[in-house]
Design a protein around this motif. Structure first.
Motif, PDB file in Angstrom:
ATOM      1  N   THR A  76       0.829  -1.203   0.000  1.00  0.00           N
ATOM      2  CA  THR A  76       0.000   0.000   0.000  1.00  0.00           C
ATOM      3  C   THR A  76       0.864   1.254   0.000  1.00  0.00           C
ATOM      4  N   ALA A  77       0.219   2.396  -0.193  1.00  0.00           N
ATOM      5  CA  ALA A  77       0.931   3.671  -0.140  1.00  0.00           C
ATOM      6  C   ALA A  77       1.548   3.889   1.235  1.00  0.00           C
ATOM      7  N   ALA A  78       0.824   3.492   2.296  1.00  0.00           N
ATOM      8  CA  ALA A  78       1.356   3.627   3.655  1.00  0.00           C
ATOM      9  C   ALA A  78       2.574   2.732   3.857  1.00  0.00           C
ATOM     10  N   ASP A  79       2.532   1.538   3.279  1.00  0.00           N
ATOM     11  CA  ASP A  79       3.676   0.627   3.378  1.00  0.00           C
ATOM     12  C   ASP A  79       4.898   1.221   2.686  1.00  0.00           C
ATOM     13  N   ARG A  80       4.674   1.865   1.557  1.00  0.00           N
ATOM     14  CA  ARG A  80       5.785   2.460   0.815  1.00  0.00           C
ATOM     15  C   ARG A  80       6.424   3.602   1.621  1.00  0.00           C
ATOM     16  N   LYS A  81       5.604   4.376   2.296  1.00  0.00           N
ATOM     17  CA  LYS A  81       6.136   5.445   3.132  1.00  0.00           C
ATOM     18  C   LYS A  81       6.939   4.877   4.296  1.00  0.00           C
ATOM     19  N   ASP A  82       6.402   3.824   4.922  1.00  0.00           N
ATOM     20  CA  ASP A  82       7.114   3.202   6.043  1.00  0.00           C
ATOM     21  C   ASP A  82       8.426   2.577   5.580  1.00  0.00           C
ATOM     22  N   ALA A  83       8.409   1.954   4.398  1.00  0.00           N
ATOM     23  CA  ALA A  83       9.638   1.349   3.872  1.00  0.00           C
ATOM     24  C   ALA A  83      10.685   2.414   3.579  1.00  0.00           C
ATOM     25  N   ALA A  84      10.246   3.561   3.029  1.00  0.00           N
ATOM     26  CA  ALA A  84      11.195   4.643   2.734  1.00  0.00           C
ATOM     27  C   ALA A  84      11.820   5.172   4.018  1.00  0.00           C
ATOM     28  N   ARG A  85      11.002   5.327   5.045  1.00  0.00           N
ATOM     29  CA  ARG A  85      11.524   5.794   6.337  1.00  0.00           C
ATOM     30  C   ARG A  85      12.499   4.763   6.920  1.00  0.00           C
ATOM     31  N   ALA A  86      12.138   3.477   6.844  1.00  0.00           N
ATOM     32  CA  ALA A  86      13.010   2.420   7.362  1.00  0.00           C
ATOM     33  C   ALA A  86      14.329   2.380   6.606  1.00  0.00           C
ATOM     34  N   ALA A  87      14.282   2.621   5.303  1.00  0.00           N
ATOM     35  CA  ALA A  87      15.516   2.624   4.509  1.00  0.00           C
ATOM     36  C   ALA A  87      16.448   3.742   4.968  1.00  0.00           C
ATOM     37  N   GLN A  88      15.888   4.902   5.302  1.00  0.00           N
ATOM     38  CA  GLN A  88      16.704   6.006   5.822  1.00  0.00           C
ATOM     39  C   GLN A  88      17.372   5.603   7.135  1.00  0.00           C
ATOM     40  N   ILE A  89      16.616   4.945   7.992  1.00  0.00           N
ATOM     41  CA  ILE A  89      17.136   4.542   9.307  1.00  0.00           C
ATOM     42  C   ILE A  89      18.241   3.501   9.149  1.00  0.00           C
ATOM     43  N   VAL A  90      18.014   2.517   8.271  1.00  0.00           N
ATOM     44  CA  VAL A  90      19.017   1.470   8.067  1.00  0.00           C
ATOM     45  C   VAL A  90      20.304   2.068   7.501  1.00  0.00           C
ATOM     46  N   ALA A  91      20.175   3.032   6.593  1.00  0.00           N
ATOM     47  CA  ALA A  91      21.366   3.683   6.045  1.00  0.00           C
ATOM     48  C   ALA A  91      22.143   4.400   7.142  1.00  0.00           C
ATOM     49  N   ALA A  92      21.418   5.053   8.059  1.00  0.00           N
ATOM     50  CA  ALA A  92      22.081   5.752   9.160  1.00  0.00           C
ATOM     51  C   ALA A  92      22.748   4.775  10.115  1.00  0.00           C
TER      52      ALA A  92
END
Length: 272
Positions: free
Chosen positions: A142-158
């Motif tokens: 879903t669109a909400a899942d995509r937003k959560d995945a994008a946020r998680a990707a930022q966190i994992v990169a950090a």
């Protein structure tokens, strides 16, 4: 002595060593004493870190030209009395790398193997099908899942930038858990025990995201997910799993897909 093959598999625990042996059965199996992998095979060679140089010499003299590392391997307790003189000269270098973190340790190990003329290759070089390309393998994102995945990707990169972990869980934009030394299963168990952290119980369930560390050498310690990961994601009450396309191995693909479909989870190889 010839090992009858040019490829050695330094095997740890878990499913990956067996999958690589299925793809290339003639590999020499190298196992660290005290951490014997559960894999069947022909020629085997055990080794200790304290006698790393004799081990490397045995590989080269036996005709080994490339090495692949696969499976989990704990840091061993080193016995100072067992070091041979040549390996002892490498100790300051290895200890310094260990103190800098897992990535630094792995880079140091690769450098040492390469100094012996051994080419270190990734697991995906032996079994390319283990690393899926971009796309949704099963389920609906879903669109909400995509937003959560994008946020998680930022966190994992950090997290990866400071050599901490390769995974994070985000629900409704909030980070519920991050991966650290205890590993993925411990992170998912924490999320399962704290489902009430989501601000809206009826809102987005959340996403588990996994990716290599930004500066990671992808020939070694490439992240992996499999059927047990799916089961743990389901227990945590999440909507699905996302990972960096081309950067994560999918173990036991058929069983992993079956488990995801059974639990109604999505599996998404996300473009970086």
């Amino acid at each position: 002595m010839s090992w009858g093959t040019e490829t050695a598999l330094v095997a740890g625990t878990g499913h990956l060593p067996a999958l690589l042996l299925a793809a290339k059965p003639d590999m020499l199996i190298c196992e660290m004493e005290g951490f014997a992998p559960a894999v069947e095979g022909g020629a085997r060679l055990s080794f200790r870190v304290e006698r790393l140089v004799p081990f490397l010499d045995a590989l080269v003299e036996g005709g080994i030209r490339q090495v692949v590392f696969a499976g989990a391997m704990q840091r061993p307790r080193l016995d100072p009395e067992l070091f041979d003189p040549k390996t002892a000269t490498l100790v300051p270098r290895l200890l310094g790398a260990m103190q800098a973190g897992d990535d630094a340790t792995l880079r140091a190990v690769i450098e040492i193997f390469e100094e012996w003329g051994l080419s270190v290759v990734g697991a995906d070089a032996i079994a390319p099908d283990l690393v899926p390309g971009a796309g949704v393998l099963t389920g609906d994102v879903t669109a909400a899942d995509r937003k959560d995945a994008a946020r998680a990707a930022q966190i994992v990169a950090a997290l990866g930038a400071v050599d901490v972990g390769q995974g994070a869980i985000v629900a409704q934009g909030l980070c519920l858990a991050v991966e650290s030394l205890p590993g993925t299963d411990a992170m998912l168990a924490f999320a399962a025990a704290h489902k009430g952290l989501r601000p809206d119980p009826a809102g987005a369930k959340g996403v588990f995201y996994k990716a290599p560390k930004p500066m990671q050498d992808r020939r070694i310690d490439l992240p992996a997910i499999g059927p047990q990961t799916v089961e743990n994601v389901a227990l945590a009450g999440l909507a699905g799993l996302a990972w960096e396309a081309g950067g994560v191995m999918l173990l036991d693909r058929a069983e992993t897909l079956r488990a995801a479909q059974e639990h109604g989870l999505f599996l998404w190889a996300r473009e970086p």
